[in-house]
Design an enzyme around this catalytic site. Structure first.
Site, short mmCIF file in Angstrom:
data_model
loop_
_atom_site.label_atom_id
_atom_site.label_comp_id
_atom_site.label_asym_id
_atom_site.label_seq_id
_atom_site.Cartn_x
_atom_site.Cartn_y
_atom_site.Cartn_z
N HIS A 61 -2.65 32.81 38.99
CA HIS A 61 -1.98 32.68 37.70
C HIS A 61 -1.92 31.20 37.33
O HIS A 61 -2.35 30.34 38.11
CB HIS A 61 -0.58 33.30 37.73
CG HIS A 61 0.37 32.65 38.69
ND1 HIS A 61 0.21 32.66 40.05
CD2 HIS A 61 1.54 31.96 38.47
CE1 HIS A 61 1.20 32.02 40.64
NE2 HIS A 61 2.03 31.57 39.70
N ASP A 65 1.73 24.93 40.23
CA ASP A 65 1.60 24.82 41.69
C ASP A 65 0.44 25.64 42.23
O ASP A 65 0.15 25.60 43.43
CB ASP A 65 2.91 25.20 42.38
CG ASP A 65 3.41 26.59 42.04
OD1 ASP A 65 3.12 27.06 40.93
OD2 ASP A 65 4.11 27.20 42.88
#
Length: 304
Positions: A61, A65
Site C-alpha cells: 500500500h 513506511d
C-alpha cells in the site's frame, strides 16, 4: 528451493535497531521484494544479496513506511548496471505514485513495467521465477497481501516417453528445454510428466485487520510472515482503530490457515520488547517466532 529474508521488522518509522518491514525472495539467483520504506537499502546492503537481479517489487500500500525508499533503490539498481525491465506491482493508483517519485529519479537505464491490481485480476502473476498471488486486506487505505509460490513439476515418466517412441537420447533435452522434435513431430514436457508435486510458498501480510480471506489465501503456506503491530491483547481497540493486528490475531490466522511457520513483524515503535508477548502467540500457534532484521530461511521441496 526458495530463499526468504525479512529485511526489517518495524512499522511507522525506522529506528536505530529496527528497519522498516520489507521482504526479499530469491529463486535461482533472481530476486523480488515486497515493500521498500525509508532506509531499506541499508539493510539490503548488509544482507549482501546485491541489487541488480531484482526483477519485481511488490508494494502492499502507499503509506510512506512501505514505499518512501523506492526512488533511491531504483537509482541504486540502475547504478548496479541493470538494463532489463523491472516490474512494480501495487494497488490502483500505482502509476500516479510512481510518476511523482520519478521526478527525483527521472533517468533510469532500465524500463519500469507497472501492474495495478484489482479484484478481477487473476492469480498468479508470473514474472521471471516468481508466481505471485495477491489478496485485498483491511487497512486504512487499499492494501494487498502477497503470496509467492514455487511450483514443482511432476516426475519424468519413462514409460510415457517409451510409449511415445522417444529415444532415450532425447529425454534429457526434453526435460531441460520443455520441447523436442522427433521424426517431424513436436513433443512437449507435459506429455511425459506425472502429476505436479508439492511446491513451496511464502505468504506476506502487513497493515491489516485479520480477515477470513487470508485463511484460504495463506492455506498450507510454508512460511507466513504477518504483522503483529501490538503484542498486548489489551491493545485490541487500538488495533481495530488503526486497522492493525495483535500477536494473538496473527497467530490465529496462521493456525487456521494450516501454515507451517509464522514470523511476526511490523512492530509498533512503542513495542520495545516484543519478546515479552511472544508466548501469547505461541500459545495459539506454537511454531511462531519474532521477526529479526535479515532473518533468513531456505524453503526446500518436501522429501518424497
Amino acid at each position: 528451493m526458495m530463499d526468504v529474508c525479512l529485511l526489517g521488522t518495524g512499522g511507522m518509522m525506522p529506528m536505530p535497531s529496527r528497519f522498516l518491514t520489507s521482504m526479499m525472495v530469491r529463486i535461482n539467483g533472481r530476486m523480488m521484494m515486497v515493500d521498500c520504506g525509508e532506509g531499506t537499502q541499508v539493510t539490503m546492503k548488509m544482507l549482501g544479496w546485491g541489487f541488480k537481479s531484482i526483477d519485481v517489487i511488490c508494494i502492499t500500500h502507499f503509506h510512506a513506511d512501505h514505499i518512501s525508499g523506492l526512488p533511491g533503490l531504483l537509482l541504486t539498481i540502475g547504478n548496479s548496471g541493470r538494463e532489463e525491465p523491472l516490474t512494480i506491482i501495487g494497488p490502483q493508483g500505482l502509476g500516479y505514485i510512481i510518476e511523482g517519485m520519478r521526478r527525483i529519479c527521472p533517468e533510469l537505464p532500465f524500463p519500469l513495467e507497472l501492474i495495478e491490481l484489482n479484484r478481477e485480476m487473476k492469480n498468479p502473476i508470473v514474472i521471471s521465477e516468481f508466481h505471485i498471488s495477491h489478496c485485498p486486506v483491511d487497512h486504512m487505505v487499499k492494501c494487498y497481501a502477497y503470496r509467492v509460490d514455487l511450483p514443482r513439476i511432476g516426475k519424468f515418466d519413462t514409460q510415457k516417453a517409451t510409449d511415445l517412441g522417444l529415444p532415450r537420447s532425447l529425454w534429457g533435452h526434453l526435460q531441460k528445454v520443455g520441447s523436442v522434435e522427433h521424426e517431424g513431430k513436436e513433443y512437449t514436457s507435459d506429455m511425459v510428466l506425472g502429476d505436479a508435486r508439492q511446491g513451496v510458498a511464502v505468504t506476506y501480510c502487513t497493515d491489516s485487520r485479520p480477515v477470513d480471506k487470508l485463511i484460504s489465501f495463506a492455506k498450507n503456506t510454508d512460511l507466513f510472515i504477518c504483522e503483529g503491530m501490538y503484542g498486548d491483547d489489551a491493545k485490541k481497540n487500538k488495533a481495530k482503530e488503526n486497522k492493525h493486528m495483535l500477536f494473538s490475531e496473527a497467530a490465529t490466522l496462521a493456525q487456521r490457515s494450516g501454515a507451517k511457520e509464522l514470523w511476526l513483524t511490523h512492530f509498533s515503535p512503542a513495542l520495545s520488547e516484543p519478546e515479552e508477548f511472544l508466548p501469547v502467540a505461541q500459545k495459539i500457534f506454537e511454531n511462531t517466532r519474532l521477526g529479526e532484521e535479515r532473518l533468513t530461511k531456505t524453503l526446500v521441496f518436501p522429501k518424497e
